[in-house]
Enzyme design. Structure first.
Site, PDB file in Angstrom:
ATOM      1  N   GLU A  45       1.326  -7.328   6.142  1.00 24.16           N
ATOM      2  CA  GLU A  45       2.508  -6.603   5.663  1.00 24.16           C
ATOM      3  C   GLU A  45       3.155  -5.876   6.831  1.00 24.16           C
ATOM      4  OE1 GLU A  45       1.778  -3.231   3.044  1.00 24.16           O
ATOM      5  OE2 GLU A  45       3.719  -3.502   2.076  1.00 24.16           O
ATOM      6  N   LYS A 115       8.724  -7.624  -2.515  1.00 20.90           N
ATOM      7  CA  LYS A 115       7.687  -6.812  -3.185  1.00 20.90           C
ATOM      8  C   LYS A 115       8.213  -6.311  -4.533  1.00 20.90           C
ATOM      9  CE  LYS A 115       4.538  -3.097  -1.694  1.00 20.90           C
ATOM     10  NZ  LYS A 115       4.309  -2.192  -0.542  1.00 20.90           N
ATOM     11  N   CYS A 156       0.884  -6.287  -0.912  1.00 17.07           N
ATOM     12  CA  CYS A 156       0.121  -5.034  -0.954  1.00 17.07           C
ATOM     13  C   CYS A 156      -0.010  -4.437  -2.358  1.00 17.07           C
ATOM     14  CB  CYS A 156       0.719  -4.050   0.047  1.00 17.07           C
ATOM     15  SG  CYS A 156      -0.515  -2.848   0.598  1.00 17.07           S
TER      16      CYS A 156
HETATM   17  O1  LIG Z   1      -2.212   0.368  -3.317  1.00 21.15           O
HETATM   18  C1  LIG Z   1      -2.564   0.984  -2.316  1.00 21.15           C
HETATM   19  O2  LIG Z   1      -3.490   1.766  -2.332  1.00 21.15           O
HETATM   20  C2  LIG Z   1      -1.862   0.783  -1.022  1.00 21.15           C
HETATM   21  C3  LIG Z   1      -0.578   0.046  -1.183  1.00 21.15           C
HETATM   22  C4  LIG Z   1       0.229  -0.036   0.038  1.00 21.15           C
HETATM   23  O3  LIG Z   1      -0.119   0.473   1.070  1.00 21.15           O
HETATM   24  C5  LIG Z   1       1.471  -0.787   0.020  1.00 21.15           C
HETATM   25  O4  LIG Z   1       1.897  -1.237  -1.030  1.00 21.15           O
HETATM   26  O5  LIG Z   1       2.060  -0.947   1.092  1.00 21.15           O
END
Ligand SMILES: O=C(O)CCC(=O)C(=O)O
Length: 284
Positions: A45, A115, A156
């Protein structure tokens, strides 16, 4: 039994403030992964920019059309591999998105995923993050085919939403790839357990690709890029340093688990159901 599958490389890149250097490093690692035999190379990411709401606008590019997309397309074509291009901040008119691109071995754009679930959390004294202050959410579920495998994409925080993964499995995916950057609070608690939950519930392969940990960064990534097999077992995992995980995705394992533990046929659709609402609004 004939072996059917794909060799994949998860590239745990070191990401810094210099966009050109980040992209050059990604291109270099794509070529190295190809030399090691990878057919699909996945990046983390936000691989071309530091991760943080204050950086997204400055680093954002049109997708495709910007320099990072051009570099990934050219690298995929030169190395003749499929590249899952982690994610980058995308600019589209007045909006910004967190976007993953996938490039085929002729340099063609195979898929683009914005996303869907923005990372907005507040854990007092640990971490507060509000992607929605600057980003807009995507509104589509994204899958693509490569090397005879249907592959689903999430970014993510999308990993936390089992309904989205379920729909990708229902659409025929045997592998889900999530470029991600968990942090030092949620990483040790949830990174591996979420990947194993998705893999064991859906009986498919799950790959998570993180940036390497940079202790001096504003946002310190957990690292530990990981591949989980359809039994829900970690097949391979990295530490937190820059590194590349190379592993085989074996499709026979998907069929083995699904036939031996046939939960897919045992579902009670008469008493519950997950519905995919296709959203026709996204035009670009
Ligand atoms: O869900 C999480 O704990 C981290 C998510 C995250 O860092 C993101 O979505 O970029």
């Amino acid at each position: 039994m004939i072996k059917r599958g794909l060799k994949i490389a998860l590239v745990q890149l070191s990401v810094g403030p210099d966009k050109a250097k980040n992209v050059e490093a990604a291109v270099r690692e794509i070529h190295k992964a190809k030399e090691m035999g990878a057919q699909l190379v996945a990046l983390p990411e936000c691989f071309n920019a530091p991760y943080g709401t204050k950086y997204f606008s400055e680093y954002a590019e049109e997708v495709p059309g910007g320099g990072t997309s051009a570099a990934l397309s050219a690298a995929a074509a030169a190395a003749r591999v499929c590249v899952v291009g982690g994610s980058l901040p995308e600019r589209c008119g007045p909006r910004l998105y967190n976007t993953c691109t996938v490039w085929g071995p002729a340099g063609e754009l195979l898929a683009k995923h914005r996303k869907v679930h923005l990372f907005d959390i507040d854990i007092p004294d640990k971490i507060t993050f509000r992607e929605s202050d600057v980003l807009s959410p995507g509104d589509q579920i994204t899958t693509f085919e490569y090397g005879g495998i249907k592959i689903g994409l999430g970014i993510c925080y999308d990993l936390r939403f089992p309904e989205m993964a379920q729909i990708m499995a229902d659409q025929g995916c045997s592998l889900l790839v999530y470029p991600g950057a968990f942090n030092m609070t949620t990483g040790p608690r949830h990174w591996e357990v979420l990947a194993r939950a998705r893999a064991s519930d859906l009986q498919l392969w799950v790959a998570l690709v993180s940036p390497a940990r940079a202790a001096a960064a504003d946002y310190v990534a957990w690292g530990h890029s990981l591949l989980v097999d359809p039994w829900g077992q970690p097949a391979a995992t990295l530490g937190h340093e820059p590194d590349t995980l190379l592993a085989d995705i074996d499709l026979n394992t998907v069929e083995e688990v699904r036939s031996q533990i046939p939960v897919r046929r045992q579902k009670r659709n008469d008493i519950y159901e997950i519905v995919h609402k296709t959203n026709k609004c996204q035009t670009d």
